[in-house]
Design a protein around this motif. Structure first.
Motif, PDB file in Angstrom:
ATOM      1  N   GLU A 127     -12.886  20.764  43.332  1.00  0.00           N
ATOM      2  CA  GLU A 127     -13.871  19.694  43.339  1.00  0.00           C
ATOM      3  C   GLU A 127     -14.239  19.023  44.643  1.00  0.00           C
ATOM      4  N   ARG A 128     -15.494  19.098  44.778  1.00  0.00           N
ATOM      5  CA  ARG A 128     -15.720  18.151  46.197  1.00  0.00           C
ATOM      6  C   ARG A 128     -17.167  17.400  45.897  1.00  0.00           C
ATOM      7  N   MET A 129     -16.999  16.148  46.617  1.00  0.00           N
ATOM      8  CA  MET A 129     -18.377  15.280  46.517  1.00  0.00           C
ATOM      9  C   MET A 129     -19.253  15.986  47.703  1.00  0.00           C
ATOM     10  N   ASP A 187     -22.621  15.485  36.671  1.00  0.00           N
ATOM     11  CA  ASP A 187     -22.240  15.462  37.892  1.00  0.00           C
ATOM     12  C   ASP A 187     -22.894  14.796  39.049  1.00  0.00           C
ATOM     13  N   ASP A 226     -24.752  11.492  40.473  1.00  0.00           N
ATOM     14  CA  ASP A 226     -24.716   9.994  40.692  1.00  0.00           C
ATOM     15  C   ASP A 226     -25.659   9.637  41.670  1.00  0.00           C
ATOM     16  N   GLU A 235     -22.527  27.110  42.136  1.00  0.00           N
ATOM     17  CA  GLU A 235     -22.194  25.752  42.247  1.00  0.00           C
ATOM     18  C   GLU A 235     -23.630  25.091  41.773  1.00  0.00           C
ATOM     19  N   GLN A 237     -24.836  11.060  45.243  1.00  0.00           N
ATOM     20  CA  GLN A 237     -23.906  12.141  45.572  1.00  0.00           C
ATOM     21  C   GLN A 237     -23.861  13.041  44.309  1.00  0.00           C
ATOM     22  N   ILE A 238     -23.414  14.223  44.496  1.00  0.00           N
ATOM     23  CA  ILE A 238     -23.298  15.298  43.543  1.00  0.00           C
ATOM     24  C   ILE A 238     -21.669  15.753  43.689  1.00  0.00           C
ATOM     25  N   ARG A 239     -21.284  15.995  42.451  1.00  0.00           N
ATOM     26  CA  ARG A 239     -19.781  16.505  42.334  1.00  0.00           C
ATOM     27  C   ARG A 239     -20.139  18.292  42.191  1.00  0.00           C
ATOM     28  N   LEU A 240     -19.551  18.984  42.913  1.00  0.00           N
ATOM     29  CA  LEU A 240     -19.485  20.292  42.903  1.00  0.00           C
ATOM     30  C   LEU A 240     -18.174  20.985  42.493  1.00  0.00           C
ATOM     31  N   PHE A 241     -18.367  21.973  41.897  1.00  0.00           N
ATOM     32  CA  PHE A 241     -16.976  22.978  41.359  1.00  0.00           C
ATOM     33  C   PHE A 241     -17.280  24.190  42.353  1.00  0.00           C
ATOM     34  N   TYR A 268     -22.879  14.347  49.523  1.00  0.00           N
ATOM     35  CA  TYR A 268     -23.886  13.294  49.620  1.00  0.00           C
ATOM     36  C   TYR A 268     -25.370  13.708  49.764  1.00  0.00           C
TER      37      TYR A 268
END
Length: 401
Positions: A212-214, A195, A197, A187, A202-206, A216
């Motif tokens: 997908e999940r966020m 990804d 922000d 990840e 926050q960060i978007r992870l795969f 913080y």
């Protein structure tokens, strides 16, 4: 590392074609239909190739003294898979344990690969009528608690990234994210600039299975990212189209899984931490959040990206001081022994001249409050940014990265 998986693009790999046709089709089914990650598909692929080699030797299709690694796993058709018996499976599990020295967890995963493969052949594509693995259960697993770093050891690791790296801002940032966000290695390596922000922290992870999940960001992560991105975005020779967050200093391209492991291992060694892997940083984040951050198990499940809460429950183990504190908080823990009276039958043996009234209870022990490190849940595990800013930009390090 595998010739199949592309470390710089964790979601991609070369075609899987070094196996029997049924296996190749099954692995494609895992990725395309079942939505499994490239890593999971590759693990199942390796397991089934290993079983193919074992069965070729067991059935006498190759010389008996052939080395397993030298046996060609191709050339087996659907009729061959139909001929596999329950006894063959048991012999394979015995082989994994006795000859290969596999742990129970590794044996269970290889059996799961066979379960999935035969379920595919029987129920998904209807090529077989019977599943020889159906009644075979995995070995009972040992309940081993996950190994993790203490808060103090985590701080020592962060400090070592400042002295053992040719790109301290990057390595400090990676370790900070591992320790505070509990993200997986793949990840972190797969993160792209879009990804992140920072405005909304926050960060978007795969994660596994392209889920997908966020996640913080606390103060430590925000500060580490700002320091690193400031260096990254001003690197000479960096192409504008490079979208990877973490890159190598020399080639200016996405860093690989293996290189991250090497950097983390080097920092751990410098900090005097032995027996820890990169994945243990994920255990560390989960354990510290659960033990000191007042995080409930369902929140932790979401943060770590687990599909089932039973996976998250390995982090609910308690340290000795927490067990001790729980006992001390028992409302009956401060009750004193009542004094003897005419209504109480005292059967205690007393020395000559001693009465029940003279036998005073032991002095009550006061519980020592157990402090968690203050502000950890909000501020995160990190070093003072003023200290980081003072660190020299070391270009001559211990290896190109």
């Amino acid at each position: 590392m595998s010739i199949y998986l592309d470390e710089k693009n964790p979601g991609k790999h070369k075609p899987f074609d070094d196996a029997a046709p049924d296996i190749v089709e099954y692995v494609r089914y895992l990725e395309v239909i079942a939505g499994k990650s490239a890593n999971t598909a590759f693990s199942y692929y390796c397991d089934l190739r290993g079983f193919s080699r074992f069965m070729k030797r067991r059935r006498g299709l190759v010389p008996e003294d052939s080395e397993m690694k030298d046996i060609d796993p191709k050339g087996l058709d659907t009729a061959f898979w139909a001929s596999v018996t329950k006894e063959d499976i048991y012999e394979y599990l015995y082989f994994l344990n006795r000859e290969c020295g596999n742990k129970k967890s590794s044996t269970a995963r290889r059996l799961a690969s066979l379960h999935g493969f035969y379920d595919y052949l029987v129920n998904q594509v209807n090529r077989l009528d019977a599943d020889p693995t159906a009644a075979i259960h995995p070995p009972k697993q040992d309940k081993v608690l996950p190994k993790y770093l203490t808060a103090e050891q985590s701080m020592e690791l962060l400090e070592s990234t400042q002295t053992q790296s040719d790109f301290p801002e990057r390595d400090y940032c990676m370790v900070t994210l591992f320790l505070n966000c509990g993200m997986r290695l793949a990840e972190l390596v797969g993160m792209n600039l879009d990804d992140i922000d920072l405005e909304n922290r926050q960060i978007r992870l795969f994660g596994k299975g392209h889920k997908e999940r966020m996640v913080y960001l606390n103060d430590a992560c925000m500060e580490a990212l700002r320091l690193y991105l400031g260096k990254r975005n001003t690197m000479e020779g960096l192409l504008p189209q490079e979208k990877a967050v973490f890159i190598t200093r020399r080639r200016k391209e996405r860093i690989s899984n293996r290189r991250v492991e090497q950097l983390v291992t080097g920092a751990m060694k410098a900090a005097g931490l032995k027996g820890f892997s990169t994945h243990k940083l994920r255990h560390t984040a989960a354990t510290l959040m659960y033990q000191t951050g007042n995080v409930d198990i369902l929140t932790l499940k979401q943060l770590l990206g687990h599909s089932n809460v039973s996976t998250t429950q390995i982090y609910t183990h308690l340290q000795e001081f927490q067990v001790r504190a729980a006992i001390e908080e028992n409302p009956l823990g401060k009750v004193k022994k009542p004094k003897a009276s005419s209504r109480i039958l005292d059967t205690t043996e007393k020395e000559t001249g001693e009465t029940a009234e003279d036998s005073a209870p032991d002095e009550e022990l006061s519980a020592v409050p157990m402090k968690a490190f203050e502000g950890a849940a909000q501020d995160g595990i990190g070093l003072d940014s003023s200290v980081l800013a003072m660190k020299p930009d070391a270009n001559a390090g211990n290896g190109n990265s």
